[in-house]
Every structure is written in C-alpha cells, then in structure tokens.
Write a protein that holds these residues in place. Structure first.
Motif, PDB file in Angstrom:
ATOM      1  N   ILE A  58       0.789  -1.161   0.008  1.00 38.33           N
ATOM      2  CA  ILE A  58       0.076   0.088  -0.080  1.00 38.33           C
ATOM      3  C   ILE A  58       0.742   1.157  -0.157  1.00 38.33           C
ATOM      4  CG2 ILE A  58      -1.866   1.428   1.462  1.00 38.33           C
ATOM      5  CD1 ILE A  58      -2.680  -1.362   2.355  1.00 38.33           C
ATOM      6  N   MET A  59       2.002   1.221   0.681  1.00 40.32           N
ATOM      7  CA  MET A  59       2.926   2.321   0.601  1.00 40.32           C
ATOM      8  C   MET A  59       3.356   2.738  -0.876  1.00 40.32           C
ATOM      9  SD  MET A  59       5.385   1.562   4.024  1.00 40.32           S
ATOM     10  CE  MET A  59       6.681   2.642   3.431  1.00 40.32           C
ATOM     11  N   THR A  60       3.699   1.564  -1.433  1.00 34.21           N
ATOM     12  CA  THR A  60       4.119   1.892  -2.960  1.00 34.21           C
ATOM     13  C   THR A  60       3.023   2.416  -3.758  1.00 34.21           C
ATOM     14  OG1 THR A  60       5.608  -0.052  -2.681  1.00 34.21           O
ATOM     15  CG2 THR A  60       4.906   0.664  -5.013  1.00 34.21           C
ATOM     16  N   TYR A  61       1.900   2.016  -3.454  1.00 34.53           N
ATOM     17  CA  TYR A  61       0.628   2.506  -4.122  1.00 34.53           C
ATOM     18  C   TYR A  61       0.521   4.087  -3.848  1.00 34.53           C
ATOM     19  CZ  TYR A  61      -1.269  -2.199  -5.008  1.00 34.53           C
ATOM     20  OH  TYR A  61      -1.372  -3.412  -5.729  1.00 34.53           O
ATOM     21  N   ALA A  62       0.737   4.622  -2.847  1.00 31.95           N
ATOM     22  CA  ALA A  62       0.625   5.737  -2.328  1.00 31.95           C
ATOM     23  C   ALA A  62       1.826   6.583  -2.702  1.00 31.95           C
ATOM     24  CB  ALA A  62       0.546   5.861  -0.683  1.00 31.95           C
ATOM     25  N   VAL A  63       2.894   6.039  -2.741  1.00 34.12           N
ATOM     26  CA  VAL A  63       3.882   6.894  -3.353  1.00 34.12           C
ATOM     27  C   VAL A  63       3.891   7.026  -4.802  1.00 34.12           C
ATOM     28  CG1 VAL A  63       6.452   6.600  -3.940  1.00 34.12           C
ATOM     29  CG2 VAL A  63       5.718   5.999  -1.687  1.00 34.12           C
ATOM     30  N   LEU A  64       3.266   5.905  -5.508  1.00 34.63           N
ATOM     31  CA  LEU A  64       3.027   6.072  -6.998  1.00 34.63           C
ATOM     32  C   LEU A  64       2.090   7.264  -7.316  1.00 34.63           C
ATOM     33  CD1 LEU A  64       3.024   2.447  -8.358  1.00 34.63           C
ATOM     34  CD2 LEU A  64       4.893   4.119  -8.838  1.00 34.63           C
ATOM     35  N   GLY A  65       0.855   7.349  -6.349  1.00 32.40           N
ATOM     36  CA  GLY A  65      -0.086   8.081  -6.518  1.00 32.40           C
ATOM     37  C   GLY A  65       0.467   9.429  -6.303  1.00 32.40           C
ATOM     38  N   TRP A  66       1.363   9.863  -5.339  1.00 26.54           N
ATOM     39  CA  TRP A  66       1.693  11.122  -4.964  1.00 26.54           C
ATOM     40  C   TRP A  66       2.581  11.572  -6.016  1.00 26.54           C
ATOM     41  CZ3 TRP A  66       6.328  13.956  -4.756  1.00 26.54           C
ATOM     42  CH2 TRP A  66       6.191  14.978  -4.274  1.00 26.54           C
ATOM     43  N   THR A  67       3.344  10.762  -6.830  1.00 23.29           N
ATOM     44  CA  THR A  67       4.482  10.904  -7.870  1.00 23.29           C
ATOM     45  C   THR A  67       3.746  11.366  -9.108  1.00 23.29           C
ATOM     46  OG1 THR A  67       5.968   9.460  -6.853  1.00 23.29           O
ATOM     47  CG2 THR A  67       6.051  10.232  -9.137  1.00 23.29           C
ATOM     48  N   LEU A  68       2.827  10.659  -9.332  1.00 20.84           N
ATOM     49  CA  LEU A  68       1.719  11.040 -10.486  1.00 20.84           C
ATOM     50  C   LEU A  68       0.887  12.273 -10.269  1.00 20.84           C
ATOM     51  CD1 LEU A  68       1.154   9.909 -13.331  1.00 20.84           C
ATOM     52  CD2 LEU A  68      -0.594   8.683 -12.514  1.00 20.84           C
ATOM     53  N   GLY A  69       0.225  12.635  -9.138  1.00 22.92           N
ATOM     54  CA  GLY A  69      -0.380  13.791  -8.631  1.00 22.92           C
ATOM     55  C   GLY A  69       0.599  14.902  -8.865  1.00 22.92           C
ATOM     56  N   ALA A  70       1.807  14.800  -8.429  1.00 24.69           N
ATOM     57  CA  ALA A  70       2.723  15.851  -8.493  1.00 24.69           C
ATOM     58  C   ALA A  70       2.846  16.307  -9.739  1.00 24.69           C
ATOM     59  CB  ALA A  70       4.166  15.644  -7.545  1.00 24.69           C
ATOM     60  N   LEU A  71       3.159  15.204 -10.698  1.00 20.07           N
ATOM     61  CA  LEU A  71       3.454  15.643 -12.088  1.00 20.07           C
ATOM     62  C   LEU A  71       2.326  16.070 -12.764  1.00 20.07           C
ATOM     63  CD1 LEU A  71       5.426  12.179 -13.142  1.00 20.07           C
ATOM     64  CD2 LEU A  71       6.468  14.448 -12.773  1.00 20.07           C
ATOM     65  N   ALA A 167      -1.198  16.264  -5.271  1.00 19.77           N
ATOM     66  CA  ALA A 167      -0.236  15.038  -5.057  1.00 19.77           C
ATOM     67  C   ALA A 167      -0.808  14.276  -3.659  1.00 19.77           C
ATOM     68  CB  ALA A 167       1.163  15.658  -4.991  1.00 19.77           C
ATOM     69  N   ALA A 168      -1.047  15.231  -2.635  1.00 21.27           N
ATOM     70  CA  ALA A 168      -1.598  14.465  -1.553  1.00 21.27           C
ATOM     71  C   ALA A 168      -2.899  13.697  -1.818  1.00 21.27           C
ATOM     72  CB  ALA A 168      -1.883  15.574  -0.433  1.00 21.27           C
ATOM     73  N   ASP A 169      -3.808  14.449  -2.423  1.00 21.56           N
ATOM     74  CA  ASP A 169      -5.156  13.821  -2.592  1.00 21.56           C
ATOM     75  C   ASP A 169      -4.830  12.448  -3.387  1.00 21.56           C
ATOM     76  OD1 ASP A 169      -6.505  15.682  -1.470  1.00 21.56           O
ATOM     77  OD2 ASP A 169      -7.533  16.581  -3.155  1.00 21.56           O
ATOM     78  N   ALA A 170      -3.932  12.410  -4.494  1.00 19.60           N
ATOM     79  CA  ALA A 170      -3.636  11.218  -5.112  1.00 19.60           C
ATOM     80  C   ALA A 170      -2.934   9.949  -4.156  1.00 19.60           C
ATOM     81  CB  ALA A 170      -2.682  11.423  -6.377  1.00 19.60           C
ATOM     82  N   ALA A 171      -2.162  10.618  -3.369  1.00 18.69           N
ATOM     83  CA  ALA A 171      -1.636   9.629  -2.349  1.00 18.69           C
ATOM     84  C   ALA A 171      -2.709   9.204  -1.584  1.00 18.69           C
ATOM     85  CB  ALA A 171      -0.659  10.213  -1.614  1.00 18.69           C
ATOM     86  N   LEU A 172      -3.551  10.002  -0.986  1.00 19.97           N
ATOM     87  CA  LEU A 172      -4.775   9.426  -0.148  1.00 19.97           C
ATOM     88  C   LEU A 172      -5.622   8.488  -0.858  1.00 19.97           C
ATOM     89  CD1 LEU A 172      -5.618  12.695   1.755  1.00 19.97           C
ATOM     90  CD2 LEU A 172      -4.671  10.451   2.867  1.00 19.97           C
ATOM     91  N   TYR A 173      -6.091   8.916  -2.146  1.00 22.61           N
ATOM     92  CA  TYR A 173      -6.771   7.956  -2.962  1.00 22.61           C
ATOM     93  C   TYR A 173      -6.058   6.528  -3.163  1.00 22.61           C
ATOM     94  CZ  TYR A 173      -9.883   6.457  -6.669  1.00 22.61           C
ATOM     95  OH  TYR A 173     -10.823   5.704  -7.468  1.00 22.61           O
ATOM     96  N   MET A 174      -4.725   6.439  -3.383  1.00 23.65           N
ATOM     97  CA  MET A 174      -4.368   5.378  -3.526  1.00 23.65           C
ATOM     98  C   MET A 174      -3.993   4.505  -2.125  1.00 23.65           C
ATOM     99  SD  MET A 174      -4.042   4.676  -6.826  1.00 23.65           S
ATOM    100  CE  MET A 174      -3.196   3.302  -6.583  1.00 23.65           C
ATOM    101  N   LEU A 175      -4.018   5.244  -1.242  1.00 23.88           N
ATOM    102  CA  LEU A 175      -4.004   4.528   0.156  1.00 23.88           C
ATOM    103  C   LEU A 175      -5.207   3.894   0.341  1.00 23.88           C
ATOM    104  CD1 LEU A 175      -2.613   4.024   2.865  1.00 23.88           C
ATOM    105  CD2 LEU A 175      -3.320   6.204   3.757  1.00 23.88           C
ATOM    106  N   ALA A 176      -6.394   4.634   0.174  1.00 23.61           N
ATOM    107  CA  ALA A 176      -7.752   4.087   0.343  1.00 23.61           C
ATOM    108  C   ALA A 176      -7.919   2.950  -0.591  1.00 23.61           C
ATOM    109  CB  ALA A 176      -8.743   5.129   0.311  1.00 23.61           C
ATOM    110  N   PHE A 177      -7.499   3.111  -1.886  1.00 18.66           N
ATOM    111  CA  PHE A 177      -7.735   1.910  -2.682  1.00 18.66           C
ATOM    112  C   PHE A 177      -6.978   0.587  -2.071  1.00 18.66           C
ATOM    113  CE2 PHE A 177      -5.864  -0.415  -6.203  1.00 18.66           C
ATOM    114  CZ  PHE A 177      -6.746  -0.861  -6.848  1.00 18.66           C
ATOM    115  N   GLY A 178      -5.559   0.839  -1.792  1.00 17.00           N
ATOM    116  CA  GLY A 178      -4.850  -0.401  -1.439  1.00 17.00           C
ATOM    117  C   GLY A 178      -5.403  -1.079  -0.128  1.00 17.00           C
TER     118      GLY A 178
END
Length: 242
Positions: A58-71, A167-178
């Motif tokens: 789930i940490m990896t999902y959140a990091v990927l979400g944050w990275t993509l959201g930041a981009l 970025a933060a929203d994207a990370a939270l979304y992936m965290l919840a998804f995970g």
C-alpha cells in the motif's frame, strides 16, 4: 477538507474491494506463498509479517499516487479547463475499463500490463531475494516491491488518483484503494490456499465499477462542453473530482 475528500476516499476503498475478482487470481498465488512462508512463525510474528507485506504494498501505491499527482500539478490544467475536464473524463473511462476487465468482457488493460512487465523484470529479482530473507524489514521490502507488480487495475486507479490534480489527494486515494484490496490478499495468505471468487460476485463488482466510471465520465463530461461558455458558471461545480 476531510469532509470534502471523504466521498472520494470511500469510493477508492470500495473500488479496491470490488477489485477482488481480479486481485485473487492475479496476486492470490503471491499472497498464498507469503502466507506459507510464515506458517512456522509464532502467531504474533506471522501477523506482523503479513501486515508488513500489506503495508509495503500500500505504501508503494501511495508513493506512486503522490508522484503522478505531483507531475499532473506541473501541467497548466487550471488555465486549460477543457483539458482538466478531459483528464477527469479519462479517469472515468479507465474505471469502465477496469470493470470490463474484471468482468472479462474486454481485456484491453492487459496491454498496459505487458508494458509494465518490462519494468517488472529487474524488480522481480529483488522481490525474490527479499522473500528469501526472514524478518520484518525484508517482509516490508517484499511488500513494497510487490506493489510494483504490473496490474491494469492499479494503473486504472492511478489514473483516477491523478485526476484529483493534487499530490496529497492522489496519495490518499491510492492509500484508500490499497486498503480496499487488503481483504482479498489476506484470505489466501491466512488460509495458505487458493480462494475462489464466484463468477456472480465478480460480475456484480464489475458492473458496479462500470457504473461508477460512467457516472464520473458523464458528470465531468458535462463540464467539457460547457467549459467554453462564459455564461455558464455552474460547470465548475459539475466537476466531481473538485
């Protein structure tokens, strides 16, 4: 802000739950192998290791979400409103593709998985090495590497997360998804055996995801054709991802 984001976090969690029809055949073997590897450990240590596997993934999902959201935040989407809406419509279409994939009615997402498989090859070696080592740290590392396994459903979830344009929203979304995917992964690990997801439940979950994707695409699509009309200000409120 928490109240504003809550519906989306719930939607992300439910999306993860509904993905069980794909998660079990896709990753159930890995989860089962991890569970078998810990069978000789005391109950408390086994629970810690399995938790570390899930936490790492789930940490990896959140990091990927944050990275993509930041981009995505680097793009001038606020100045190009139609493009911003188009990104959100795409997120709905990806959810539809996810539902079709789970229902096995259209397997287009396998093309994304084939692309991701090329990146997985070097990671696969590290993953195998992490599995050979005992302890909580290797278990956490194995879980983090597991999160990089090519998966069309994860790619779809990342698209929806990126549509948050934060970025933060994207990370939270992936965290919840995970977190939503945890039950499907814990069952094979705890039972150390395969677990079947009935065709009926798989199709129901697939239809639910398709319905959610249609709602997102339609709701945001309404803003796409009204974005150029200066007399229509309500389109800002029609963006469900705001």
């Amino acid at each position: 802000m928490i109240m504003t984001e809550l519906p989306w976090l719930v939607a992300a969690f439910v999306t993860g739950l509904l993905s069980a029809g794909h998660c079990l055949p896709m990753c159930g073997g890995i989860a089962m192998a991890l569970g078998q590897q810990t069978r000789g450990d005391p109950a408390w240590l086994r629970a810690m290791k399995l938790s570390a596997h899930g936490t790492g993934r789930i940490m990896t999902y959140a990091v990927l979400g944050w990275t993509l959201g930041a981009l995505v935040m680097l793009l001038p989407l606020q100045k190009l409103q139609p493009l911003a809406v188009a990104v959100r419509v795409l997120s709905g279409l990806m959810l539809i593709a996810m539902g079709l994939y789970i229902g096995r009615w259209w397997l287009g997402l396998t093309k994304l998985e084939r692309l991701g498989a090329k990146l997985w090859q070097p990671v696969k070696t590290w993953f195998a090495r992490a599995l050979q080592n005992k302890g909580l740290a290797p278990s956490l590392l194995a879980g983090m590497l597991w999160g990089l396994l090519p998966c069309g459903l994860v790619y779809s979830a990342l698209t929806v997360a990126a549509a948050r344009m934060d970025a933060a929203d994207a990370a939270l979304y992936m965290l919840a998804f995970g977190l939503g995917t945890l039950p499907a992964m814990l069952l094979p690990a705890l039972l150390s055996s395969s677990f079947q997801f009935s065709n009926a439940l798989r199709r129901v979950s697939a239809l639910a995801l398709i319905g959610f994707g249609l709602w997102i695409a339609w709701h945001n699509g309404a803003g796409l054709w009204s974005a150029d009309d200066p007399h229509q200000h309500h389109h800002h409120h029609s963006l469900s991802a705001n």
